[in-house]
Design an enzyme around this catalytic site. Structure first.
Site, PDB file in Angstrom:
ATOM      1  N   ARG A  67      -1.014  -2.492 -19.260  1.00 28.40           N
ATOM      2  CA  ARG A  67      -2.372  -1.709 -19.208  1.00 28.40           C
ATOM      3  C   ARG A  67      -2.231  -0.659 -17.928  1.00 28.40           C
ATOM      4  O   ARG A  67      -2.211  -0.931 -16.875  1.00 28.40           O
ATOM      5  CB  ARG A  67      -3.309  -2.723 -18.761  1.00 28.40           C
ATOM      6  CG  ARG A  67      -4.787  -2.114 -19.165  1.00 28.40           C
ATOM      7  CD  ARG A  67      -5.705  -3.418 -19.192  1.00 28.40           C
ATOM      8  NE  ARG A  67      -5.379  -4.016 -20.519  1.00 28.40           N
ATOM      9  CZ  ARG A  67      -5.804  -3.574 -21.706  1.00 28.40           C
ATOM     10  NH1 ARG A  67      -6.260  -2.642 -21.835  1.00 28.40           N
ATOM     11  NH2 ARG A  67      -5.092  -4.390 -22.991  1.00 28.40           N
ATOM     12  N   THR A 103      -2.488   6.199 -22.465  1.00 29.37           N
ATOM     13  CA  THR A 103      -2.459   4.913 -21.792  1.00 29.37           C
ATOM     14  C   THR A 103      -1.076   4.354 -22.301  1.00 29.37           C
ATOM     15  O   THR A 103      -0.334   4.925 -23.009  1.00 29.37           O
ATOM     16  CB  THR A 103      -3.349   3.819 -22.575  1.00 29.37           C
ATOM     17  OG1 THR A 103      -2.976   4.021 -23.936  1.00 29.37           O
ATOM     18  CG2 THR A 103      -4.923   4.208 -22.255  1.00 29.37           C
ATOM     19  N   TYR A 121       0.817  -1.487   0.077  1.00 28.73           N
ATOM     20  CA  TYR A 121       0.056   0.059   0.154  1.00 28.73           C
ATOM     21  C   TYR A 121       0.867   1.294  -0.137  1.00 28.73           C
ATOM     22  O   TYR A 121       1.729   1.230   0.910  1.00 28.73           O
ATOM     23  CB  TYR A 121      -0.744   0.096   1.015  1.00 28.73           C
ATOM     24  CG  TYR A 121      -2.506   0.202   0.711  1.00 28.73           C
ATOM     25  CD1 TYR A 121      -2.578   1.030   0.235  1.00 28.73           C
ATOM     26  CD2 TYR A 121      -3.185  -0.963   1.185  1.00 28.73           C
ATOM     27  CE1 TYR A 121      -4.210   1.157  -0.281  1.00 28.73           C
ATOM     28  CE2 TYR A 121      -4.550  -0.909   0.974  1.00 28.73           C
ATOM     29  CZ  TYR A 121      -5.202   0.159   0.090  1.00 28.73           C
ATOM     30  OH  TYR A 121      -6.376  -0.265  -0.420  1.00 28.73           O
ATOM     31  N   LYS A 170      -1.061   0.906 -25.696  1.00 27.24           N
ATOM     32  CA  LYS A 170      -1.410   0.690 -26.884  1.00 27.24           C
ATOM     33  C   LYS A 170       0.034   0.680 -27.785  1.00 27.24           C
ATOM     34  O   LYS A 170       0.952  -0.215 -27.525  1.00 27.24           O
ATOM     35  CB  LYS A 170      -2.200   1.870 -27.143  1.00 27.24           C
ATOM     36  CG  LYS A 170      -3.610   1.684 -26.364  1.00 27.24           C
ATOM     37  CD  LYS A 170      -4.799   2.865 -26.644  1.00 27.24           C
ATOM     38  CE  LYS A 170      -5.840   2.417 -25.892  1.00 27.24           C
ATOM     39  NZ  LYS A 170      -7.003   3.442 -25.915  1.00 27.24           N
ATOM     40  N   ASP A 177      -5.071  13.919 -25.502  1.00 30.82           N
ATOM     41  CA  ASP A 177      -4.973  12.472 -25.095  1.00 30.82           C
ATOM     42  C   ASP A 177      -4.280  11.613 -26.233  1.00 30.82           C
ATOM     43  O   ASP A 177      -4.848  11.555 -27.379  1.00 30.82           O
ATOM     44  CB  ASP A 177      -6.517  12.080 -24.911  1.00 30.82           C
ATOM     45  CG  ASP A 177      -6.718  10.651 -24.662  1.00 30.82           C
ATOM     46  OD1 ASP A 177      -5.550   9.848 -24.582  1.00 30.82           O
ATOM     47  OD2 ASP A 177      -7.823  10.299 -24.193  1.00 30.82           O
ATOM     48  N   GLU A 233      -0.325   4.980  -0.474  1.00 30.59           N
ATOM     49  CA  GLU A 233      -1.234   6.094  -0.834  1.00 30.59           C
ATOM     50  C   GLU A 233      -0.210   7.308  -0.664  1.00 30.59           C
ATOM     51  O   GLU A 233       0.429   7.073   0.365  1.00 30.59           O
ATOM     52  CB  GLU A 233      -2.371   6.280   0.113  1.00 30.59           C
ATOM     53  CG  GLU A 233      -3.569   5.193  -0.117  1.00 30.59           C
ATOM     54  CD  GLU A 233      -4.578   5.362   0.904  1.00 30.59           C
ATOM     55  OE1 GLU A 233      -4.277   5.895   1.823  1.00 30.59           O
ATOM     56  OE2 GLU A 233      -5.685   4.655   0.417  1.00 30.59           O
TER      57      GLU A 233
HETATM   58  C1  LIG Z   1      -7.932   3.910 -25.097  1.00 30.67           C
HETATM   59  C2  LIG Z   1      -8.063   5.224 -24.940  1.00 30.67           C
HETATM   60  C3  LIG Z   1      -8.207   5.678 -23.692  1.00 30.67           C
HETATM   61  C4  LIG Z   1      -8.591   5.161 -22.428  1.00 30.67           C
HETATM   62  O1  LIG Z   1      -8.214   3.887 -22.043  1.00 30.67           O
HETATM   63  P1  LIG Z   1      -8.632   2.799 -20.703  1.00 30.67           P
HETATM   64  O2  LIG Z   1      -7.203   2.551 -20.501  1.00 30.67           O
HETATM   65  O3  LIG Z   1      -9.510   1.719 -21.469  1.00 30.67           O
HETATM   66  O4  LIG Z   1      -9.445   3.739 -19.888  1.00 30.67           O
HETATM   67  C5  LIG Z   1      -8.411   7.111 -23.534  1.00 30.67           C
HETATM   68  N1  LIG Z   1      -8.368   7.753 -24.712  1.00 30.67           N
HETATM   69  C6  LIG Z   1      -8.226   7.421 -25.814  1.00 30.67           C
HETATM   70  C7  LIG Z   1      -8.011   8.074 -26.948  1.00 30.67           C
HETATM   71  C8  LIG Z   1      -8.071   6.140 -25.933  1.00 30.67           C
HETATM   72  O5  LIG Z   1      -7.951   5.688 -27.125  1.00 30.67           O
END
Ligand SMILES: *Cc1c(COP(=O)(O)O)cnc(C)c1O
Length: 558
Positions: free
Chosen positions: A380, A371, A199, A374, A345, A201
């Protein structure tokens, strides 16, 4: 040449002789024991095996009465190939074929003089680099990926069955899901580590729990590497996923009811950019922007006019299904004119940014979220980068604002991922993703399929299958039956429902991780067109499925 050597009490005398005999030809590090007092062989095997596994030594030598227990223990470490050799002939063969790097000797079964001869043979025999031996050594190291979780076979067979099924799926299908990838074994090891037990925090140096020295070190490393990789002033590595990274930025900057101008979900935006079923759409006033109807790309002048009219608190750029480059400099200009926060993003393109294949939003944006799983090819998880002046607001929005304890095991894997992305090979990887994507896209286009916006600049493209009289749902299902995995996706100004859609989204990050190049993309593109041209034909699907299976067998998942 560096050799690490150890024994148990039964091998101390032979060890002393070997140290003496090998010192003229190598640097020999004696890991003990120093005397004949009874001791436990796994302790000493582990000392040598960790050293060889970490690449600190070229060879290890382990001695006990039979050599067998030492061999069993040493072989549990990654990158260690320990061989029990009773003769010079076996030493020669195991070096050549198996690339053995740890020699195990049985002090009770060889004469001291012959043992020296075996050791000298072992360290002087080169590894055979011919194709079949290299291939077998790679298989040996992967040992069927299930060995990573082999403990579960006994402890929880039901969970093991699911992991086995996923492994088989990865090993036999062509994955073209644009948001997925295969992270490295190192990432998986960190994710599965004991750091999940802690933990923590708070933040490094300011935790609410004791005992955080190890996790402080790992989180600090992750933050530092994230900043270095992307040239950012501040990083928060705690968000559990991309959606929570976005939530953190909204919480840090605006109030419920404030306006966010973001890309329309059905044109490539993301759920967390303001979908009515998502917290973002429920809490904030979302105004969507769209792509131009004819070019199917962003029209920055139109976006500027809309932004000046709407006066959003945040202008959010970034998408889940946009195949073209985004002009971040132009978006900064718009934000400056409006006086709003620029948020990007980059979840989908983070790996391309890290690898120099897409302009970085970091110099322009106030906040960049992403993220890590990807194109960036990590575990993840989520990440937020921002200018120093927002650091405090961001950190308190994440904790205590919206999360409790961070997942330090995943943060460790993020640190691993950031380091991997800084290596020169990652630049080549990112470049290959884009090359593969263009070849795959063109192959399908040349078979008469309309591509949204006419092509791609990044790791993904959208095929308009509606123009061939089918829905995205049907197309994805037919491809799935043929061992090719894509997802149905809406296309700009789609006339079908989001459950059916008019398109499929195709991405090349995963196949590129497997080592596929342009030649494989032409094969896969041809198969995709074959299946779609013959949408209900199960014979075509079966033919493609076996061809796909044969292809991926040559490109193992890490
Ligand atoms: C995949 C994605 C997310 C979010 O991903 P999670 O980890 O599934 O919450 C946010 N923004 C964009 C543009 C994405 O393609």
């Amino acid at each position: 040449m560096k050799i690490v050597i150890a024994s148990d009490h039964g091998g101390v005398d032979l060890k002393a002789l070997l140290v003496k005999a090998l010192s003229p030809v190598a640097t020999v590090v004696d890991k003990g024991p120093a005397d004949r007092a009874s001791c436990d062989y796994p302790d000493y095997a582990a000392l040598v095996a960790t050293s060889v596994s970490a690449g600190e030594a070229d060879f290890g030598i382990l001695i006990c009465r039979s050599g067998i227990g030492m061999g069993m223990c040493a072989n549990r470490f990654q990158n260690v190939r320990a061989a029990i050799c009773p003769t010079t002939e076996t030493a020669t063969v195991t070096r050549q074929h198996n690339g053995a790097n740890v020699l195990c000797l049985g002090a009770d079964f060889v004469s001291p003089e012959y043992a020296v001869e075996i050791a000298k043979t072992f360290i002087s025999t080169p590894v055979d680099e011919s194709e079949r031996h290299v291939r077998r050594r790679i298989k040996l190291e992967r040992a069927c990926r299930l060995s990573d979780v082999s403990g579960l076979m006994r402890d929880d067979p039901d969970v093991f069955a699911a992991i086995k099924a996923q492994t088989e799926q990865e090993d036999t299908e062509i994955n073209l899901i644009a948001s997925e990838n295969f992270c490295s074994r190192a990432c998986r090891e960190a994710t599965g580590s004991v750091l999940t037990n802690k933990y923590a925090e708070g933040y490094p140096g300011k935790r609410w729990y004791s005992g955080c020295v190890p996790v402080d070190a790992v989180e600090e490393l992750a933050r530092k590497r994230a900043c270095e990789l992307f040239g950012a002033e501040h990083a928060n590595v705690q968000p559990h996923c991309g959606s929570s990274a976005n939530m953190a930025v909204y919480f840090a900057t605006i109030k419920p009811g404030d306006t966010i101008l973001s890309m329309s979900l059905d044109q490539g935006g993301h759920l967390s950019h303001g979908s009515p079923v998502n917290f973002s759409g429920k809490l904030y006033n979302i105004v969507p922007y769209t792509v131009d109807k004819t070019t199917e790309t962003l029209d920055y002048d139109a976006l500027e006019r809309q932004a000046l009219e709407v006066k959003p608190k945040i202008l959010l750029a970034g998408a889940s299904a946009y195949p073209r480059k985004i002009d971040f400099k132009r978006i900064r200009e718009i934000c400056d004119k409006v006086g709003c926060i620029m948020m990007v993003d980059m979840a989908h393109i983070a790996g391309l940014v890290a690898g120099g294949q897409h302009e970085s939003p970091v110099p322009y944006a106030d906040f960049v979220t992403t993220t890590t799983h990807k194109t960036l090819r990590g575990p993840r998880g989520g990440l937020v980068l921002c200018k120093e002046k927002y650091a405090k607001a961001l950190d308190s929005a994440v904790f205590p604002g919206m999360q409790g304890g961070p997942l330090e095991n995943v943060i460790a894997a993020k640190a691993v991922c950031f380091r991997e992305a800084m290596q020169p090979e990652f630049k080549a990887y990112a470049a290959q993703i884009v090359k593969n994507c263009q070849v795959l896209c063109k192959t399908i286009q040349d078979r008469g399929y309309r591509i949204v916006s006419g092509g791609t600049d990044n790791h993904l493209f959208l095929v308009d299958v509606h123009s061939h009289g089918m829905t995205g749902k049907d197309a994805a299902a037919a491809l799935d039956a043929a061992g090719i995995v894509v997802n149905k996706n809406t296309i700009p100004y789609d006339t079908e429902s989001p459950f059916k859609t008019s398109g499929i989204r195709v991405g090349t990050a995963s196949v590129t991780t497997r080592g596929m190049k342009e030649a494989e993309m032409i094969k896969i593109g041809t198969w995709i067109a074959d299946v779609l041209d013959n949408i209900g034909d199960t014979a075509v699907q079966e033919r493609v499925k076996s061809a796909a299976r044969a292809l991926v067998a040559d490109f193992p998942v890490p």
